[in-house]
Design an enzyme around this catalytic site. Structure first.
Site, PDB file in Angstrom:
ATOM      1  CG  ASP A 468      10.828  12.615  -2.550  1.00  0.00           C
ATOM      2  OD1 ASP A 468      10.934  12.368  -3.764  1.00  0.00           O
ATOM      3  OD2 ASP A 468      11.826  12.781  -1.795  1.00  0.00           O
ATOM      4  CG  ASP A 489      13.207   5.568   4.049  1.00  0.00           C
ATOM      5  OD1 ASP A 489      13.369   5.108   2.892  1.00  0.00           O
ATOM      6  OD2 ASP A 489      13.989   5.357   4.989  1.00  0.00           O
ATOM      7  CE1 TYR A 582      18.946   2.688 -10.970  1.00  0.00           C
ATOM      8  CE2 TYR A 582      19.733   2.628 -13.246  1.00  0.00           C
ATOM      9  CZ  TYR A 582      18.765   2.985 -12.318  1.00  0.00           C
ATOM     10  OH  TYR A 582      17.633   3.639 -12.725  1.00  0.00           O
ATOM     11  CE  LYS A 586      15.626   1.259 -11.032  1.00  0.00           C
ATOM     12  NZ  LYS A 586      14.325   1.911 -11.003  1.00  0.00           N
TER      13      LYS A 586
END
Ligand code: ZN
Length: 684
Positions: A468, A489, A582, A586
């Site tokens: 993370d 990252d 978004y 995806k």
């Protein structure tokens, strides 16, 4: 060796246990056992034990003599009174009159005479403690003593150092015969402070806990003093590549080679977890010109064999940029290692009255010239133990070679310990969990779905690495499972590469990757700023590609297949208004997973994804839930469970779906929906 006894601490522990009805003798026994067990140069992972002879009252109120002796499975450094079970002393002592006693009968008599029927098995060295007269007895496998005794002239060296302060017991495997021999020798030398068990370890005796402990420290210090005298200079180094490869590069290659193939067609392997160690002492040892001799000359003390096997694997030194050559050379090393182990088994099994079943022939320690060592095992914990034991062996052998020549017990003695049922019992025979021996990497591990997924994989037995951007948050959120947390990252290829290298250093490779990190950007697609769209593509598409690329590189080096899982979203197939920034990347990620499935099926890598929707601890914030439910005139809970099943989807449901996919070996290119049922988002 530092004496850590403190009157104040000793009295504090006596007072503390008195409140629990534990007597002074046992309380002090606990105290010095912990002192010994906290020093790795004295005691390592079950290699050592202690006892006290005292009196206890049974349930009928009768006082009896008992031996409180270390129980199997307890760590001396953290021992409690329950870890020193009480055994009736008289029946144990009477056994000395027998001519022989089988291991099964010995264990049975010991168990039958426990005061607490639920206590752990008393140590395999219980009878030795029982047959000696002293009140307090300490036993360690002190490195310094082993360096002296593990020599062709070990007995002479020990005599020179200890003179008549200790008695000497020739090497005999632990159990009844050793206990009888030690007792006989002690009776011939009744005033000794302790005993050196040649090529095994040291005992010290005392009327008090302090006396036995003081003597142990003093005797070990004498050995250390002798080792410091007349040392030769260190090992002569071998010629090594000027640019060695990194451990992260070679770990997956080695890990693949030391996995046992259970069924290649079915993609079933018994993998091992590997922990890397290095440092000046380790490097001097593995880089020595003569390392092939001293590094493979046997173990420092026989019980190490169950953790390290009789010998380590010793592949050639890896050169940077020459991984194909290294893979071929390492494969030849492993094949030779297996053949050598099988021959050792056959040779020694022939003289057994009851033939033994061969244990797996794979190494538990790998020494890599130019780099360091790997400890191996069925779990990260076992790999750490193997690495600890290997480091202790390096210290013992280095010191032994500095004053003479290291020599272990005979191969036959080693075999007897490796295949002794009482030693194997220490390793435990519990059924393994479905994902044991697997390394799982989860990105976005500080988020709700990431943390739930990490916990679900840990529950199934996987070694978990949590990546993370915010390592502190990830650590806090995943505190309960104790996996490896790496700051990463995912939009920075260098950061992703470094994180995967770190995972390879810690566990040896990667078997399962859950590419989960993501975030939602919104905006009406004809009006949204390009910058927003590109930012979203960086995280919601390109980071998945970077993670997947690193994952398949490692998986292919291992050659044992793998699992690549993506957290996609229902937006990828069922766009919502203003969610273009978004949903578009995806949708590309959905294509990406199919492309990986197509391109890496031949490597046995299963590539699948999850389409989840409306998950409270996913991308939906509490504010978003509030505004959306209000906009629809619904209560929050009606909004959250507004699906075909009428059940709210939680992070743990998504996590469970990832685990289910990870267990499939004949499914690839598939999407599993976790949305409570939404026909508009159904794929087929
Ligand atoms: Zn021992």
């Amino acid at each position: 060796m530092k004496n850590c006894w403190s009157d104040r601490e000793a009295e504090a522990i006596v007072a503390r246990y008195a409140a629990r009805n534990v007597g002074r003798d046992l309380a002090l026994r606990v105290y010095t056992t912990r002192l010994l067990g906290s020093e790795p140069r004295l005691v390592l992972h079950g290699g050592g034990n202690t006892s006290v002879k005292t009196r206890l009252t049974d349930i009928l109120g009768d006082e009896l003599d008992v031996l409180c002796v270390k129980g199997s499975g307890w760590d001396m450094g953290k021992i409690e009174p329950e870890g020193l079970p009480a055994v009736r002393l008289d029946p144990l002592r009477r056994l000395i009159g027998l001519d022989a006693l089988t291991d099964e009968d010995m264990v049975n008599v010991q168990r039958c005479n426990l005061l607490d029927s639920t206590a752990p098995n008393p140590s395999v060295e219980t009878l030795l403690h029982a047959f000696l007269p002293h009140k307090f007895i300490d036993h360690t496998h002190a490195n310094a003593v082993l360096s002296l005794t593990d020599q062709p002239n070990g007995a002479e060296l020990c005599r020179e150092v200890y003179d008549t302060r200790v008695a000497f017991v020739p090497y005999i495997m632990p159990g009844f015969a050793l206990a009888k021999k030690a007792s006989e020798i002690q009776r011939a030398h009744p005033s000794v402070e302790g005993m050196v068990l040649l090529k095994h370890g040291i005992f010290s005796f005392g009327d008090t806990a302090k006396e036995a402990y003081d003597r142990m420290i003093a005797l070990v210090a004498l050995a250390e003093l002798r080792l410091a005298k007349g040392r030769r200079t260190g090992f002569v180094p071998a010629g090594l590549p000027t640019a060695p490869a990194t451990q992260a590069e070679i770990a997956p290659i080695l890990r693949g080679l030391v996995a046992s193939v259970e069924d290649r067609a079915e993609g079933l392997y018994r993998r091992q977890i590997m922990e890397f160690r290095t440092g000046a002492r380790i490097l001097a040892f593995v880089n020595g010109a003569d390392a092939a001799r001293y590094a493979q000359a046997g173990v420092a003390t026989p019980d190490h064999v169950i953790r390290t096997k009789p010998k380590p694997l010793f592949p050639p030194a890896p050169t940077a940029g020459e991984m194909t050559q290294f893979a071929a050379a390492a494969q030849a090393s492993v094949a030779a290692y297996i053949a050598d182990y099988r021959a050792y088994f056959e040779r020694n099994n022939r003289r057994q009255a009851t033939p033994k079943k061969p244990l797996d022939p794979m190494p538990r320690v790998i020494l890599v010239p130019g780099l360091g060592l790997f400890g191996l095992g069925k779990s990260a914990k076992d790999a750490r133990i193997a690495a600890d034991v290997a480091e202790a062996a390096i210290e013992v052998i280095t010191d032994a070679e500095s004053i003479g020549r290291f020599e272990s017990v005979s191969e036959a003695d080693l075999f007897d310990i490796e295949y002794w049922s009482l030693e194997q019992a220490k390793l435990g025979k519990d059924a393994e969990k479905p994902l044991a021996r697997h390394v799982a990497v989860i990105t976005g591990g500080a988020g709700g779905i990431g943390a739930a997924t990490a916990a679900a994989f840990a529950r199934e037995g996987a070694e978990v690495a949590i990546l993370d951007r915010d390592a502190d948050a990830a650590r806090e959120r995943n505190d309960a499972i104790g996996g490896l947390v790496v700051a990463c990252d995912v939009t920075d290829p260098a950061s992703v590469k470094a994180a995967f290298d770190r995972v390879c250093d810690t566990f040896g490779g990667v078997d399962i990757v859950v590419s989960n990190a993501g975030a939602a950007w919104t905006g009406r697609i004809g009006e949204v700023d390009d910058k927003v769209l590109r930012e979203s593509f960086e995280l919601n598409f390109f980071s998945h590609q970077t993670v997947a690329k690193n994952a398949v590189g490692i998986m292919r080096a291992q050659g044992t297949g793998g699992v690549l899982l993506f957290n996609v979203t229902k937006q990828a197939v069922n766009p919502g208004p203003d969610f273009g920034p978004y949903g578009l990347p995806k949708a590309a990620t959905l294509s990406l997973l199919r492309q990986y499935a197509v391109d890496y099926g031949r490597d046995g890598i299963c590539v699948n994804g999850i389409n989840a929707d409306r998950v409270r601890s996913g991308l939906l914030t509490d504010d978003m839930i509030k505004s959306r439910s209000t906009a629809r005139g619904l209560s929050e809970s009606d909004y959250m469970s507004g699906n075909l099943l009428g059940r709210e989807v939680k992070a743990k449901d998504v996590a469970q779906a990832f685990v289910a996919l990870a267990l499939q070996r004949k499914t690839t290119g598939a999407i599993l929906t976790v949305d409570g049922g939404n026909i508009a988002a159904a794929l087929r």
